[in-house]
Design a protein around this motif. Structure first.
Motif, PDB file in Angstrom:
ATOM      1  N   TRP A   2      20.671   2.388 -11.030  1.00 63.08           N
ATOM      2  CA  TRP A   2      19.602   2.806 -10.033  1.00 63.08           C
ATOM      3  C   TRP A   2      19.141   4.208 -10.357  1.00 63.08           C
ATOM      4  O   TRP A   2      17.728   4.445 -10.209  1.00 63.08           O
ATOM      5  CB  TRP A   2      20.057   2.471  -8.517  1.00 63.08           C
ATOM      6  CG  TRP A   2      20.311   0.955  -8.486  1.00 63.08           C
ATOM      7  CD1 TRP A   2      19.476  -0.132  -9.065  1.00 63.08           C
ATOM      8  CD2 TRP A   2      21.094   0.262  -7.337  1.00 63.08           C
ATOM      9  NE1 TRP A   2      20.074  -1.134  -8.641  1.00 63.08           N
ATOM     10  CE2 TRP A   2      21.066  -0.786  -7.535  1.00 63.08           C
ATOM     11  CE3 TRP A   2      21.983   1.177  -6.415  1.00 63.08           C
ATOM     12  CZ2 TRP A   2      21.616  -1.739  -6.793  1.00 63.08           C
ATOM     13  CZ3 TRP A   2      22.395   0.169  -5.490  1.00 63.08           C
ATOM     14  CH2 TRP A   2      22.437  -1.326  -5.906  1.00 63.08           C
ATOM     15  N   MET A   3      20.138   5.035 -10.448  1.00 59.87           N
ATOM     16  CA  MET A   3      19.851   6.676 -10.540  1.00 59.87           C
ATOM     17  C   MET A   3      19.047   6.522 -12.106  1.00 59.87           C
ATOM     18  O   MET A   3      17.938   7.575 -12.361  1.00 59.87           O
ATOM     19  CB  MET A   3      20.973   7.512 -10.845  1.00 59.87           C
ATOM     20  CG  MET A   3      21.584   7.741  -9.355  1.00 59.87           C
ATOM     21  SD  MET A   3      22.830   8.874  -9.369  1.00 59.87           S
ATOM     22  CE  MET A   3      24.233   7.839  -9.002  1.00 59.87           C
ATOM     23  N   ASP A   4      19.408   5.895 -13.195  1.00 63.52           N
ATOM     24  CA  ASP A   4      18.688   5.822 -14.410  1.00 63.52           C
ATOM     25  C   ASP A   4      17.311   5.342 -13.963  1.00 63.52           C
ATOM     26  O   ASP A   4      16.257   5.959 -14.685  1.00 63.52           O
ATOM     27  CB  ASP A   4      19.264   4.900 -15.429  1.00 63.52           C
ATOM     28  CG  ASP A   4      18.739   5.029 -16.752  1.00 63.52           C
ATOM     29  OD1 ASP A   4      18.669   6.198 -17.110  1.00 63.52           O
ATOM     30  OD2 ASP A   4      18.316   4.245 -17.164  1.00 63.52           O
ATOM     31  N   GLN A  21      27.785  13.072 -13.218  1.00 62.31           N
ATOM     32  CA  GLN A  21      28.550  13.074 -11.859  1.00 62.31           C
ATOM     33  C   GLN A  21      28.079  12.527 -10.808  1.00 62.31           C
ATOM     34  O   GLN A  21      26.879  12.499 -10.638  1.00 62.31           O
ATOM     35  CB  GLN A  21      28.880  14.739 -11.379  1.00 62.31           C
ATOM     36  CG  GLN A  21      29.461  15.524 -12.629  1.00 62.31           C
ATOM     37  CD  GLN A  21      29.511  16.899 -12.137  1.00 62.31           C
ATOM     38  OE1 GLN A  21      29.054  17.078 -11.275  1.00 62.31           O
ATOM     39  NE2 GLN A  21      29.854  17.896 -13.219  1.00 62.31           N
ATOM     40  N   THR A  22      29.196  11.622 -10.190  1.00 62.40           N
ATOM     41  CA  THR A  22      28.690  10.965  -8.882  1.00 62.40           C
ATOM     42  C   THR A  22      29.650  11.003  -7.791  1.00 62.40           C
ATOM     43  O   THR A  22      30.854  11.135  -8.213  1.00 62.40           O
ATOM     44  CB  THR A  22      28.543   9.428  -9.404  1.00 62.40           C
ATOM     45  OG1 THR A  22      27.753   9.242 -10.492  1.00 62.40           O
ATOM     46  CG2 THR A  22      27.846   8.730  -8.125  1.00 62.40           C
ATOM     47  N   GLN A  63      18.895  16.597 -13.373  1.00 58.65           N
ATOM     48  CA  GLN A  63      18.437  15.827 -12.378  1.00 58.65           C
ATOM     49  C   GLN A  63      19.306  15.540 -11.472  1.00 58.65           C
ATOM     50  O   GLN A  63      20.523  15.160 -11.404  1.00 58.65           O
ATOM     51  CB  GLN A  63      17.795  14.466 -12.897  1.00 58.65           C
ATOM     52  CG  GLN A  63      16.300  14.383 -13.174  1.00 58.65           C
ATOM     53  CD  GLN A  63      15.714  13.098 -13.736  1.00 58.65           C
ATOM     54  OE1 GLN A  63      16.422  12.609 -14.468  1.00 58.65           O
ATOM     55  NE2 GLN A  63      14.518  12.877 -13.101  1.00 58.65           N
ATOM     56  N   CYS A  64      19.047  15.739 -10.120  1.00 57.11           N
ATOM     57  CA  CYS A  64      19.759  15.329  -8.884  1.00 57.11           C
ATOM     58  C   CYS A  64      19.097  14.106  -8.125  1.00 57.11           C
ATOM     59  O   CYS A  64      17.855  14.002  -7.877  1.00 57.11           O
ATOM     60  CB  CYS A  64      19.928  16.499  -8.015  1.00 57.11           C
ATOM     61  SG  CYS A  64      20.861  17.787  -8.764  1.00 57.11           S
ATOM     62  N   HIS A  65      19.991  13.212  -7.480  1.00 61.20           N
ATOM     63  CA  HIS A  65      19.685  12.106  -6.910  1.00 61.20           C
ATOM     64  C   HIS A  65      20.534  12.043  -5.628  1.00 61.20           C
ATOM     65  O   HIS A  65      21.714  12.324  -5.826  1.00 61.20           O
ATOM     66  CB  HIS A  65      20.170  10.922  -7.782  1.00 61.20           C
ATOM     67  CG  HIS A  65      19.485  10.938  -9.117  1.00 61.20           C
ATOM     68  ND1 HIS A  65      18.315  10.493  -9.488  1.00 61.20           N
ATOM     69  CD2 HIS A  65      19.984  11.037 -10.470  1.00 61.20           C
ATOM     70  CE1 HIS A  65      17.963  10.621 -10.751  1.00 61.20           C
ATOM     71  NE2 HIS A  65      19.211  11.045 -11.424  1.00 61.20           N
ATOM     72  N   VAL A  66      19.982  11.695  -4.592  1.00 63.86           N
ATOM     73  CA  VAL A  66      20.680  11.439  -3.367  1.00 63.86           C
ATOM     74  C   VAL A  66      20.026  10.325  -2.865  1.00 63.86           C
ATOM     75  O   VAL A  66      18.949   9.915  -2.743  1.00 63.86           O
ATOM     76  CB  VAL A  66      20.125  12.678  -2.309  1.00 63.86           C
ATOM     77  CG1 VAL A  66      20.640  12.264  -0.849  1.00 63.86           C
ATOM     78  CG2 VAL A  66      20.386  14.037  -2.884  1.00 63.86           C
ATOM     79  N   ILE A 122      24.531   7.923   1.051  1.00 65.64           N
ATOM     80  CA  ILE A 122      25.349   6.880   0.598  1.00 65.64           C
ATOM     81  C   ILE A 122      26.130   7.485  -0.824  1.00 65.64           C
ATOM     82  O   ILE A 122      27.162   7.332  -0.926  1.00 65.64           O
ATOM     83  CB  ILE A 122      24.748   5.577   0.245  1.00 65.64           C
ATOM     84  CG1 ILE A 122      24.003   5.145   1.205  1.00 65.64           C
ATOM     85  CG2 ILE A 122      25.614   4.702  -0.586  1.00 65.64           C
ATOM     86  CD1 ILE A 122      24.748   4.685   2.604  1.00 65.64           C
ATOM     87  N   CYS A 123      25.319   8.314  -1.441  1.00 65.99           N
ATOM     88  CA  CYS A 123      25.835   8.502  -2.914  1.00 65.99           C
ATOM     89  C   CYS A 123      25.129   9.988  -3.248  1.00 65.99           C
ATOM     90  O   CYS A 123      23.566   9.983  -2.917  1.00 65.99           O
ATOM     91  CB  CYS A 123      25.642   7.287  -3.697  1.00 65.99           C
ATOM     92  SG  CYS A 123      26.258   7.771  -5.329  1.00 65.99           S
ATOM     93  N   GLU A 124      25.675  10.940  -3.914  1.00 65.88           N
ATOM     94  CA  GLU A 124      25.017  11.726  -4.620  1.00 65.88           C
ATOM     95  C   GLU A 124      25.344  11.854  -6.181  1.00 65.88           C
ATOM     96  O   GLU A 124      26.493  11.698  -6.516  1.00 65.88           O
ATOM     97  CB  GLU A 124      25.538  13.150  -4.144  1.00 65.88           C
ATOM     98  CG  GLU A 124      25.064  13.267  -2.771  1.00 65.88           C
ATOM     99  CD  GLU A 124      25.528  14.769  -2.071  1.00 65.88           C
ATOM    100  OE1 GLU A 124      24.777  15.197  -1.059  1.00 65.88           O
ATOM    101  OE2 GLU A 124      26.638  15.036  -2.250  1.00 65.88           O
ATOM    102  N   GLY A 125      24.287  11.977  -6.985  1.00 61.05           N
ATOM    103  CA  GLY A 125      24.464  12.076  -8.320  1.00 61.05           C
ATOM    104  C   GLY A 125      23.817  13.396  -9.220  1.00 61.05           C
ATOM    105  O   GLY A 125      22.741  13.745  -8.752  1.00 61.05           O
TER     106      GLY A 125
END
Length: 139
Positions: free
Chosen positions: A30-32, A65-66, A94-97, A105-108
């Motif tokens: 999903w982050m991709d 990193q997740t 790139q940062c994902h929340v 729920i998750c940070e990447g």
């Protein structure tokens, strides 16, 4: 201030393990998807067009990193908030929340680079300096 895009995901039964929680590799998937959605929302042409016009095949992943904070399960809608927080000459971060409502729920974090195909070694890629026009679209 950084540009933030939101990519929505509906968690399905097939995204979960036998315990009913999201199987962790799905967050990477999903982050991709959110990474590509970020570029498209910024007006960057699809990778196929960029390859045909300029040889740019995309932005392969160099590092990830997740950190998982809360479980998610099927039937929930998640939002992946994505931003570019660091540009270097040849790489960007790139940062994902990942959120469910206001819960994180998750940070990447993903380190990526713009790449073209190598002429000297078929099937291999090489990084290129980040194109100024793409940098401008995403800033």
């Amino acid at each position: 201030m950084s540009r933030v895009t939101i990519h929505r995901v509906e968690v399905t039964f097939g995204d979960c393990d036998p315990a009913g929680i999201v199987f962790f590799p799905n967050f990477s998937r999903w982050m991709d998807q959110a990474s590509l959605a970020f570029f498209r929302a910024c007006g960057v042409p699809p990778w196929r067009e960029l390859e045909a016009e300029r040889g740019i095949v995309g932005t392969p992943l160099l590092e990830i990193q997740t950190r998982f904070l809360l479980p998610a399960t099927y039937g929930e809608e998640l939002e992946i908030h994505t931003e570019l927080d660091e540009w270097n000459e040849r790489t960007f971060r790139q940062c994902h929340v990942v959120k469910r409502g206001s819960d994180i729920i998750c940070e990447g974090m993903e380190l990526r680079a713009f790449c073209v195909r190598r002429a000297d070694i078929p099937g291999r890629l090489r990084t290129i300096p980040i194109p100024a026009d793409i940098l401008a679209l995403c800033s």
